[in-house]
Design an enzyme around this catalytic site. Structure first.
Site, PDB file in Angstrom:
ATOM      1  N   PRO A 174       0.818  -1.207   0.000  1.00  0.00           N
ATOM      2  CA  PRO A 174       0.000   0.000   0.000  1.00  0.00           C
ATOM      3  C   PRO A 174       0.860   1.268   0.000  1.00  0.00           C
ATOM      4  O   PRO A 174       2.040   1.213   0.331  1.00  0.00           O
ATOM      5  CB  PRO A 174      -0.813  -0.101   1.285  1.00  0.00           C
ATOM      6  CG  PRO A 174      -0.309  -1.263   2.022  1.00  0.00           C
ATOM      7  CD  PRO A 174       0.625  -2.037   1.180  1.00  0.00           C
ATOM      8  N   THR A 177       4.157   2.862   2.609  1.00  0.00           N
ATOM      9  CA  THR A 177       4.760   1.851   3.467  1.00  0.00           C
ATOM     10  C   THR A 177       6.279   1.834   3.378  1.00  0.00           C
ATOM     11  O   THR A 177       6.923   1.073   4.083  1.00  0.00           O
ATOM     12  CB  THR A 177       4.227   0.447   3.118  1.00  0.00           C
ATOM     13  OG1 THR A 177       4.230   0.312   1.707  1.00  0.00           O
ATOM     14  CG2 THR A 177       2.832   0.267   3.652  1.00  0.00           C
ATOM     15  N   GLY A 178       6.839   2.637   2.480  1.00  0.00           N
ATOM     16  CA  GLY A 178       8.294   2.739   2.433  1.00  0.00           C
ATOM     17  C   GLY A 178       8.933   2.050   1.248  1.00  0.00           C
ATOM     18  O   GLY A 178      10.108   1.707   1.290  1.00  0.00           O
ATOM     19  N   HIS A 395     -13.840 -12.068  14.331  1.00  0.00           N
ATOM     20  CA  HIS A 395     -13.987 -12.784  13.076  1.00  0.00           C
ATOM     21  C   HIS A 395     -12.778 -13.700  12.829  1.00  0.00           C
ATOM     22  O   HIS A 395     -12.923 -14.892  12.556  1.00  0.00           O
ATOM     23  CB  HIS A 395     -14.155 -11.760  11.952  1.00  0.00           C
ATOM     24  CG  HIS A 395     -14.290 -12.326  10.581  1.00  0.00           C
ATOM     25  ND1 HIS A 395     -15.475 -12.362   9.902  1.00  0.00           N
ATOM     26  CD2 HIS A 395     -13.377 -12.877   9.749  1.00  0.00           C
ATOM     27  CE1 HIS A 395     -15.291 -12.912   8.718  1.00  0.00           C
ATOM     28  NE2 HIS A 395     -14.005 -13.238   8.597  1.00  0.00           N
ATOM     29  N   GLU A 396     -11.592 -13.131  12.952  1.00  0.00           N
ATOM     30  CA  GLU A 396     -10.393 -13.928  12.655  1.00  0.00           C
ATOM     31  C   GLU A 396     -10.203 -15.041  13.685  1.00  0.00           C
ATOM     32  O   GLU A 396      -9.824 -16.155  13.332  1.00  0.00           O
ATOM     33  CB  GLU A 396      -9.147 -13.040  12.598  1.00  0.00           C
ATOM     34  CG  GLU A 396      -9.192 -11.943  11.525  1.00  0.00           C
ATOM     35  CD  GLU A 396      -9.473 -12.471  10.117  1.00  0.00           C
ATOM     36  OE1 GLU A 396      -9.088 -13.624   9.815  1.00  0.00           O
ATOM     37  OE2 GLU A 396     -10.096 -11.738   9.317  1.00  0.00           O
ATOM     38  N   ASP A 472     -15.379 -14.707   2.373  1.00  0.00           N
ATOM     39  CA  ASP A 472     -15.469 -16.059   2.932  1.00  0.00           C
ATOM     40  C   ASP A 472     -16.659 -16.792   2.348  1.00  0.00           C
ATOM     41  O   ASP A 472     -16.582 -17.969   1.997  1.00  0.00           O
ATOM     42  CB  ASP A 472     -15.673 -16.005   4.454  1.00  0.00           C
ATOM     43  CG  ASP A 472     -14.495 -15.374   5.162  1.00  0.00           C
ATOM     44  OD1 ASP A 472     -13.382 -15.398   4.603  1.00  0.00           O
ATOM     45  OD2 ASP A 472     -14.695 -14.864   6.279  1.00  0.00           O
TER      46      ASP A 472
HETATM   47  P1  ADP Z   1       5.844   4.385  -0.725  1.00  0.00           P
HETATM   48  O1  ADP Z   1       6.885   4.502  -1.786  1.00  0.00           O
HETATM   49  O2  ADP Z   1       5.650   2.974  -0.257  1.00  0.00           O
HETATM   50  O3  ADP Z   1       4.555   5.033  -1.054  1.00  0.00           O
HETATM   51  P2  ADP Z   1       7.630   6.099   0.660  1.00  0.00           P
HETATM   52  O4  ADP Z   1       8.873   5.298   0.645  1.00  0.00           O
HETATM   53  O5  ADP Z   1       7.512   7.143  -0.375  1.00  0.00           O
HETATM   54  O6  ADP Z   1       6.371   5.148   0.574  1.00  0.00           O
HETATM   55  O7  ADP Z   1       7.430   6.716   2.120  1.00  0.00           O
HETATM   56  C1  ADP Z   1       7.248   8.091   2.327  1.00  0.00           C
HETATM   57  C2  ADP Z   1       7.946   8.536   3.591  1.00  0.00           C
HETATM   58  O8  ADP Z   1       7.361   7.935   4.729  1.00  0.00           O
HETATM   59  C3  ADP Z   1       9.402   8.130   3.646  1.00  0.00           C
HETATM   60  O9  ADP Z   1      10.205   9.064   3.014  1.00  0.00           O
HETATM   61  C4  ADP Z   1       9.654   8.050   5.145  1.00  0.00           C
HETATM   62  O10 ADP Z   1       9.878   9.331   5.687  1.00  0.00           O
HETATM   63  C5  ADP Z   1       8.340   7.558   5.680  1.00  0.00           C
HETATM   64  N1  ADP Z   1       8.339   6.094   5.793  1.00  0.00           N
HETATM   65  C6  ADP Z   1       7.570   5.226   5.097  1.00  0.00           C
HETATM   66  N2  ADP Z   1       7.816   3.955   5.449  1.00  0.00           N
HETATM   67  C7  ADP Z   1       8.781   4.002   6.390  1.00  0.00           C
HETATM   68  C8  ADP Z   1       9.464   3.006   7.148  1.00  0.00           C
HETATM   69  N3  ADP Z   1       9.195   1.694   6.992  1.00  0.00           N
HETATM   70  N4  ADP Z   1      10.411   3.412   8.027  1.00  0.00           N
HETATM   71  C9  ADP Z   1      10.681   4.717   8.190  1.00  0.00           C
HETATM   72  N5  ADP Z   1      10.072   5.698   7.506  1.00  0.00           N
HETATM   73  C10 ADP Z   1       9.122   5.369   6.624  1.00  0.00           C
HETATM   74 ZN    ZN Z   2     -12.985 -14.159   7.067  1.00  0.00          ZN
END
Ligand code: ADP
Ligand code: ZN
Ligand code: MG
Length: 591
Positions: A174, A177-178, A395-396, A472
């Site tokens: 999503p 998420t980094g 549920h889970e 389900d």
């Molecule tokens: P995505 O590419 O998955 O949409 P990004 O890498 O662009 O997410 O994340 C945006 C910002 O959010 C990063 O620059 C960081 O500051 C923060 N961030 C997101 N995920 C993490 C993580 N797992 N650890 C630390 N910072 C995070």
């Molecule tokens: Zn279920």
């Protein structure tokens, strides 16, 4: 134009301001949005210029702004540092205007070849300076990618051994998420250049430009190897070809074909590794996943509670935290937040503290900031309310407790209520102990009861069911229908295959043999009987184990994830109703 230093604002604030039509003018850069407010909304200090970091795609917001008649400029290059924006803004506008003109002229079918040549270079080479230490809370993904770092840093070792180095890694997860951060961290850890480009940049230009940009990007990469090519938003180029019955998008398909050609044209041993990111893997053209292309997939998911704590610690390093701040407590309150949301939260809290003229950020600042960020997220329906969380947890646990008593060696190994980006709110993971090719009749019944166990728990606890069980029910119905029409498991119908084995249509649905209306009715009746019996059994099991259902759900709400020995110990306490075995054997009807 007067130069003023823009004020940092949280993305959620920006979204809010857009929603309330307070925004006057917007410039969207690759990693930053600069905007001004209408005079009547500019606050006390006379500031009207703001800057914020977008979280995820900005398409929706752009549409909304356009519908409000707000002037939106898209800057194809990274915006200059915030402080000097006032000076640069006019030239930025010019570039934006050209890009817009280009789009219109394409729409109008006017050739503008010269513009295609004066294209803006929007991928850059740089050592990223990001390392794995900056990425927290997604350890599994990090571990999987550690190997890629090693390929890049110690390529010779692999080449000497004759090992084939993979070329393409797809990061799936999503928004926020980094994924981008991880890709940069890989480059940083390996100390190699990072060439990046977003999928939408390939295709938003004129016909033919996308493909030539891909060629360009890969030529550059080969010259700079070892290096990383990062393609963000792969789905923008990589959608299934020919998916559009009204003629498709030639430009995008050309770009995709070029990408496939380029990926086939080098080997991972050349020292170029292509990393791509998407949050919509299901739309990707299957050709992208063939061996030798993006054959490795790494899931980058939202963090669980301990992951969130780690991320808060990383971002908390940059701000002065008050004595009373308990990051673990904040982590507990932020289920469903992705890394970017947490980064945003820390920033919001710091702004809140500044607004209150504090020397340090206090817990109350975090409290307020959480509310603000959640308000922003709820619009994107990503954060569960307390009741929803509870429903998901019951549920889970319902699935797990029923599943624990069923035959066939499918062990429930993990239950989670960390919202998954890709659809489900929670999940229960059942792992077969051995590879299985045949399902016995009792196992099939057990599987049906397990599938309906989630809904059964909701029924028992709340006296009503949520829409969360629809998947389900779909799966259970499909299975029951197969049992009756394909596996011949219904006594009244006998071993007749009512489904035609070779009638697989494109959408995967199978056709039924022509039957008399009486037989069709009987099939429906038998399917329904199987299902309602399974439901009754699930309910009976959960009634019998009501205490366990409650305590396990409490534990799950506390930890968000249950697995390993802890889960084993809980499930071992589940008791089977006396009639379970007869029911499984098909000799006992509960309804
Ligand atoms: P995505 O590419 O998955 O949409 P990004 O890498 O662009 O997410 O994340 C945006 C910002 O959010 C990063 O620059 C960081 O500051 C923060 N961030 C997101 N995920 C993490 C993580 N797992 N650890 C630390 N910072 C995070
Ligand atoms: Zn279920
Ligand atoms: Mg990204």
């Amino acid at each position: 134009m007067k130069t003023e230093t823009p004020v940092q604002s949280a993305y959620s604030t920006f979204v809010e301001q857009v929603n309330q039509a307070q925004v006057q003018r917007v410039m969207i850069g690759r990693d930053r949005i600069d905007y001004t407010l209408k005079p009547e909304f500019g606050p006390k200090a006379g500031h009207r210029r703001y800057t914020t970091q977008p979280l995820g795609s900005t398409d929706e917001i752009v549409n909304q702004l356009k519908s409000q008649g707000v002037q939106v400029t898209i800057a194809p290059e990274p915006l200059p540092p915030a402080g000097i924006v006032g000076l640069i803004i006019s030239s930025g506008m010019l570039v934006g205007a050209l890009a817009l003109a280009a789009k219109f002229s394409r729409a109008g079918g006017v050739g503008t070849a010269s513009m295609g040549k004066s294209k803006v270079r929007s991928y850059g080479k740089s050592k990223t300076g990001v390392t794995f230490a900056d990425v927290a809370g997604i350890d599994e993904a990090k571990q999987e990618l550690q190997e890629v770092v090693d390929f890049l840093a110690n390529g010779d070792k692999y080449r000497q051994l004759g090992a084939k180095i993979p070329k393409g890694v797809l990061l799936v997860g999503p928004p926020g998420t980094g994924k981008t951060l991880l890709a940069k961290a890989i480059a940083g850890e390996a100390g190699v250049p990072f060439l990046s480009m977003a999928g939408s940049e390939f295709v938003e230009m004129f016909v033919g430009v996308g493909a030539s940009r891909v060629r360009d990007l890969f030529n550059k990469a080969k010259r700079q190897a070892p290096c990383i090519v990062f393609i963000d938003e792969l789905d923008a180029v990589g959608k299934t070809r020919g998916g559009n019955p009204t003629g498709g998008n030639d430009e995008r398909e050309q770009t995709l074909n070029q990408l496939l050609t380029e990926m086939d044209g080098f080997s991972g041993n050349d020292g170029v590794i292509v990393i791509a990111a998407t949050n919509r893997p299901e739309t990707l053209d299957p050709a992208l996943r063939r061996p030798g292309r993006f054959d490795r997939q790494v899931l980058v998911d939202r963090p669980d509670k301990s992951g969130r704590l780690e991320i808060l610690q990383v971002h908390g390093r940059g701000v002065t935290l008050g004595e009373d701040v308990d990051l673990a407590d904040i982590a507990a309150q932020t289920a469903g937040f992705a890394g970017a949301d947490l980064a945003n939260l820390v920033n919001e809290a710091a702004l809140m503290a500044a607004r209150n003229n504090r020397q340090a950020v206090l817990m109350t600042d975090f409290g307020e900031a959480i509310e603000r960020v959640i308000a922003g997220l709820e619009k994107r329906s990503r954060v569960l309310t307390a009741t929803e969380r509870q429903t998901v947890a019951y549920h889970e646990v319902g699935h797990a407790l029923v599943g624990a008593l069923m035959p066939g060696g499918n062990r429930v190994t993990k239950i989670s209520i960390v919202p998954r980006g890709l659809g489900a709110l929670g999940y229960t993971l059942q792992m077969p102990e051995n590879d299985r090719f045949l399902m016995l009749e009792d196992e099939l019944r057990g599987q049906l009861a397990t599938l309906l166990g989630g809904r059964a728990a909701e029924e028992i606890v709340f006296g009503k069911v949520s829409t969360g069980a629809s998947d389900d029910i779909q799966k259970a119905t499909d299975l029951a229908e197969k049992a009756v029409t394909e596996y011949g498991m219904s006594a009244s119908l006998g071993p007749v295959a009512f489904a035609k084995a070779n009638a697989q249509f494109l959408d995967g649905s199978s056709d039924r043999r022509t039957t008399s209306p009486e037989v069709a009715t009987e099939i429906d009746r038998q399917v329904k009987l199987l299902l309602s019996n399974a439901r009754s059994m699930a309910i009976e099991i959960l009634r019998l184990n009501r205490g366990l259902l409650e305590s396990a759900t409490q534990t799950l709400l506390e930890t968000e994830v249950l697995d390993g020995e802890q889960l084993k110990a809980i499930l071992a306490q589940a008791q089977a109703p006396a009639e379970l075995q007869t029911w499984l054997a098909g000799n006992y009807s509960v309804v």
